[in-house]
Scaffold this motif. Sequence first.
Motif, mmCIF file in Angstrom:
data_model
loop_
_atom_site.group_PDB
_atom_site.id
_atom_site.type_symbol
_atom_site.label_atom_id
_atom_site.label_comp_id
_atom_site.label_asym_id
_atom_site.label_seq_id
_atom_site.Cartn_x
_atom_site.Cartn_y
_atom_site.Cartn_z
ATOM 1 N N THR A 74 0.827 -1.203 0.000
ATOM 2 C CA THR A 74 0.000 0.000 0.000
ATOM 3 C C THR A 74 0.862 1.254 0.000
ATOM 4 O O THR A 74 0.547 2.239 -0.678
ATOM 5 C CB THR A 74 -0.934 0.009 1.229
ATOM 6 O OG1 THR A 74 -1.708 -1.204 1.240
ATOM 7 C CG2 THR A 74 -1.874 1.200 1.192
ATOM 8 N N ALA A 75 1.954 1.239 0.756
ATOM 9 C CA ALA A 75 2.863 2.388 0.778
ATOM 10 C C ALA A 75 3.432 2.650 -0.612
ATOM 11 O O ALA A 75 3.565 3.801 -1.040
ATOM 12 C CB ALA A 75 3.990 2.147 1.777
ATOM 13 N N SER A 76 3.754 1.582 -1.338
ATOM 14 C CA SER A 76 4.272 1.743 -2.690
ATOM 15 C C SER A 76 3.215 2.355 -3.606
ATOM 16 O O SER A 76 3.518 3.261 -4.396
ATOM 17 C CB SER A 76 4.717 0.384 -3.236
ATOM 18 O OG SER A 76 5.151 0.480 -4.572
ATOM 19 N N GLU A 77 1.978 1.872 -3.481
ATOM 20 C CA GLU A 77 0.885 2.409 -4.296
ATOM 21 C C GLU A 77 0.658 3.889 -4.026
ATOM 22 O O GLU A 77 0.329 4.662 -4.931
ATOM 23 C CB GLU A 77 -0.401 1.644 -4.008
ATOM 24 C CG GLU A 77 -0.390 0.191 -4.473
ATOM 25 C CD GLU A 77 -1.593 -0.577 -3.966
ATOM 26 O OE1 GLU A 77 -2.468 0.045 -3.322
ATOM 27 O OE2 GLU A 77 -1.663 -1.793 -4.203
ATOM 28 N N GLN A 78 0.809 4.282 -2.765
ATOM 29 C CA GLN A 78 0.550 5.665 -2.366
ATOM 30 C C GLN A 78 1.796 6.545 -2.438
ATOM 31 O O GLN A 78 1.760 7.700 -2.006
ATOM 32 C CB GLN A 78 0.004 5.691 -0.924
ATOM 33 C CG GLN A 78 -1.325 4.969 -0.766
ATOM 34 C CD GLN A 78 -2.410 5.590 -1.599
ATOM 35 O OE1 GLN A 78 -2.565 6.807 -1.614
ATOM 36 N NE2 GLN A 78 -3.172 4.771 -2.314
ATOM 37 N N HIS A 79 2.911 5.980 -2.956
ATOM 38 C CA HIS A 79 4.168 6.727 -3.086
ATOM 39 C C HIS A 79 4.634 7.262 -1.725
ATOM 40 O O HIS A 79 5.146 8.374 -1.610
ATOM 41 C CB HIS A 79 4.013 7.883 -4.085
ATOM 42 C CG HIS A 79 3.607 7.415 -5.445
ATOM 43 N ND1 HIS A 79 4.502 6.951 -6.377
ATOM 44 C CD2 HIS A 79 2.380 7.324 -6.024
ATOM 45 C CE1 HIS A 79 3.859 6.592 -7.483
ATOM 46 N NE2 HIS A 79 2.564 6.813 -7.291
ATOM 47 N N MET A 80 4.437 6.450 -0.690
ATOM 48 C CA MET A 80 4.906 6.810 0.645
ATOM 49 C C MET A 80 6.358 6.368 0.825
ATOM 50 O O MET A 80 6.754 5.303 0.354
ATOM 51 C CB MET A 80 4.035 6.145 1.715
ATOM 52 C CG MET A 80 2.619 6.662 1.811
ATOM 53 S SD MET A 80 1.593 5.643 2.930
ATOM 54 C CE MET A 80 2.561 5.721 4.448
ATOM 55 N N ASP A 81 7.111 7.179 1.503
ATOM 56 C CA ASP A 81 8.499 6.859 1.840
ATOM 57 C C ASP A 81 8.500 6.263 3.241
ATOM 58 O O ASP A 81 8.283 6.969 4.223
ATOM 59 C CB ASP A 81 9.359 8.132 1.788
ATOM 60 C CG ASP A 81 10.814 7.864 2.126
ATOM 61 O OD1 ASP A 81 11.201 6.677 2.190
ATOM 62 O OD2 ASP A 81 11.556 8.835 2.341
ATOM 63 N N ILE A 82 8.718 4.938 3.350
ATOM 64 C CA ILE A 82 8.659 4.281 4.656
ATOM 65 C C ILE A 82 10.019 3.711 5.035
ATOM 66 O O ILE A 82 10.809 3.322 4.181
ATOM 67 C CB ILE A 82 7.599 3.164 4.682
ATOM 68 C CG1 ILE A 82 7.910 2.076 3.649
ATOM 69 C CG2 ILE A 82 6.200 3.752 4.454
ATOM 70 C CD1 ILE A 82 6.979 0.872 3.749
ATOM 71 N N THR A 83 10.278 3.699 6.336
ATOM 72 C CA THR A 83 11.497 3.127 6.890
ATOM 73 C C THR A 83 11.112 2.234 8.064
ATOM 74 O O THR A 83 10.335 2.644 8.928
ATOM 75 C CB THR A 83 12.459 4.218 7.379
ATOM 76 O OG1 THR A 83 12.764 5.108 6.294
ATOM 77 C CG2 THR A 83 13.748 3.609 7.915
ATOM 78 N N PHE A 84 11.634 1.012 8.094
ATOM 79 C CA PHE A 84 11.284 0.065 9.149
ATOM 80 C C PHE A 84 12.215 0.184 10.358
ATOM 81 O O PHE A 84 13.423 0.378 10.212
ATOM 82 C CB PHE A 84 11.337 -1.366 8.613
ATOM 83 C CG PHE A 84 10.080 -1.788 7.905
ATOM 84 C CD1 PHE A 84 9.084 -2.482 8.570
ATOM 85 C CD2 PHE A 84 9.888 -1.463 6.575
ATOM 86 C CE1 PHE A 84 7.916 -2.858 7.926
ATOM 87 C CE2 PHE A 84 8.733 -1.834 5.912
ATOM 88 C CZ PHE A 84 7.739 -2.539 6.595
ATOM 89 N N TYR A 85 11.620 0.056 11.534
ATOM 90 C CA TYR A 85 12.351 0.018 12.799
ATOM 91 C C TYR A 85 11.867 -1.177 13.603
ATOM 92 O O TYR A 85 10.672 -1.475 13.632
ATOM 93 C CB TYR A 85 12.106 1.292 13.617
ATOM 94 C CG TYR A 85 12.765 2.531 13.071
ATOM 95 C CD1 TYR A 85 13.973 2.997 13.593
ATOM 96 C CD2 TYR A 85 12.174 3.249 12.035
ATOM 97 C CE1 TYR A 85 14.577 4.128 13.087
ATOM 98 C CE2 TYR A 85 12.771 4.384 11.518
ATOM 99 C CZ TYR A 85 13.978 4.827 12.047
ATOM 100 O OH TYR A 85 14.573 5.956 11.540
ATOM 101 N N THR A 86 12.793 -1.841 14.273
ATOM 102 C CA THR A 86 12.428 -2.903 15.212
ATOM 103 C C THR A 86 12.729 -2.500 16.645
ATOM 104 O O THR A 86 12.404 -3.240 17.576
ATOM 105 C CB THR A 86 13.181 -4.209 14.876
ATOM 106 O OG1 THR A 86 14.594 -3.963 14.902
ATOM 107 C CG2 THR A 86 12.775 -4.730 13.502
ATOM 108 N N ASP A 87 13.351 -1.354 16.809
ATOM 109 C CA ASP A 87 13.735 -0.862 18.130
ATOM 110 C C ASP A 87 13.074 0.487 18.369
ATOM 111 O O ASP A 87 13.358 1.463 17.658
ATOM 112 C CB ASP A 87 15.254 -0.732 18.203
ATOM 113 C CG ASP A 87 15.747 -0.247 19.572
ATOM 114 O OD1 ASP A 87 14.901 0.014 20.457
ATOM 115 O OD2 ASP A 87 16.977 -0.130 19.746
#
Length: 340
Positions: free
Chosen positions: A88-101
């Motif tokens: 969905t982020a790709s479809e909406q052209h969102m810039d996302i970064t993953f965190y586990t901490d």
Amino acid sequence: MVTIKEIAKRAGYSQATVSRLLNGDPTLSVKDETRRRIIQASEELGYATQPSRHVTVPRTVAILDMIDPGDHLQDAYFNELRDVVVGTASEQHMDITFYTDVEQLIAEAARYDGFITIGAEMLPVEALHRLHDVLPYGVFLDTNPAPNLFDSVQPDLQQTVLDALDEFAAAGMKRVGFIGGTGRIMGTHEYPEDMRLLAFRNWADRLGFDTDGLIYIDGPFNVESGRKLGERIIAERGDDLPDAFLVAADVLAVGVLQSFTAAGVIVPRDVSLISVNNQPIAQYTSPPLSTYDIDRRKLVRTGIDALGEAIAGRRKVKHHVLLSTTLVPRGSFVPAGGVR
């Protein structure tokens, strides 16, 4: 009325850029700082509060991934949810970064407009408050650990339980049990009983079901717990099985089916099962599981919309959305009138 020209002048960018950004043009590519300044200028001038206007979903979002990397099947539901977030982020052209901490996200919070959290691992209450101090806009998907701090979008599992009991009643079933796991985060507290069990106790009693001695709860939500609970049910009940069990999650139901099959119990001839989540594995069990589907795509999209609306309007009142679920009938339970 605030105009695009006024916002462009305040932000220091062209009217064309401002117009395309505020109207959600998916082909527009601008720097994060440009996006921030335009949205800030529109908010300061009151543009975002006008009902006829629309501010696009913010593009710089952190994803707090709280999925335990252990048993893949145990966390398959959240892994599927993560995949939907990425798509969905790709479809909406969102810039996302993953965190586990969460501590790393707190340290780097200034880089983001808001965050989305996936997974059911517990976060310290103190860390949630510090996260809110530096990044006040966030939405939790499928959990609700800090309802006074952040938004949430969840499946309406209490209604799901009632729907399942209505299905059992319509099929003429009177003795119904419940199989589940222990613990559930509700607010900043951990309850010993899952919300599905709380709803089951309430509605089964009100609807006149016989549940005496038919509630089986132990261990985490995984296949091994389901297998042990299935063995316990066979040992305690023998040939005196109820008409049906409502199982809190597909992973538990997989283990229960394994134990029932090993003991010669035939589902649904001897006992019916309805589960929750509609994970892919539900199609391949023997028999295939009748289970309530949670629309992952709708869950994610509703969360993104809530996050964008909160940021655009600088909303302080937190929103908590419950989404309905849908029964997918398969072999483990046949509804009244047959499979729909």
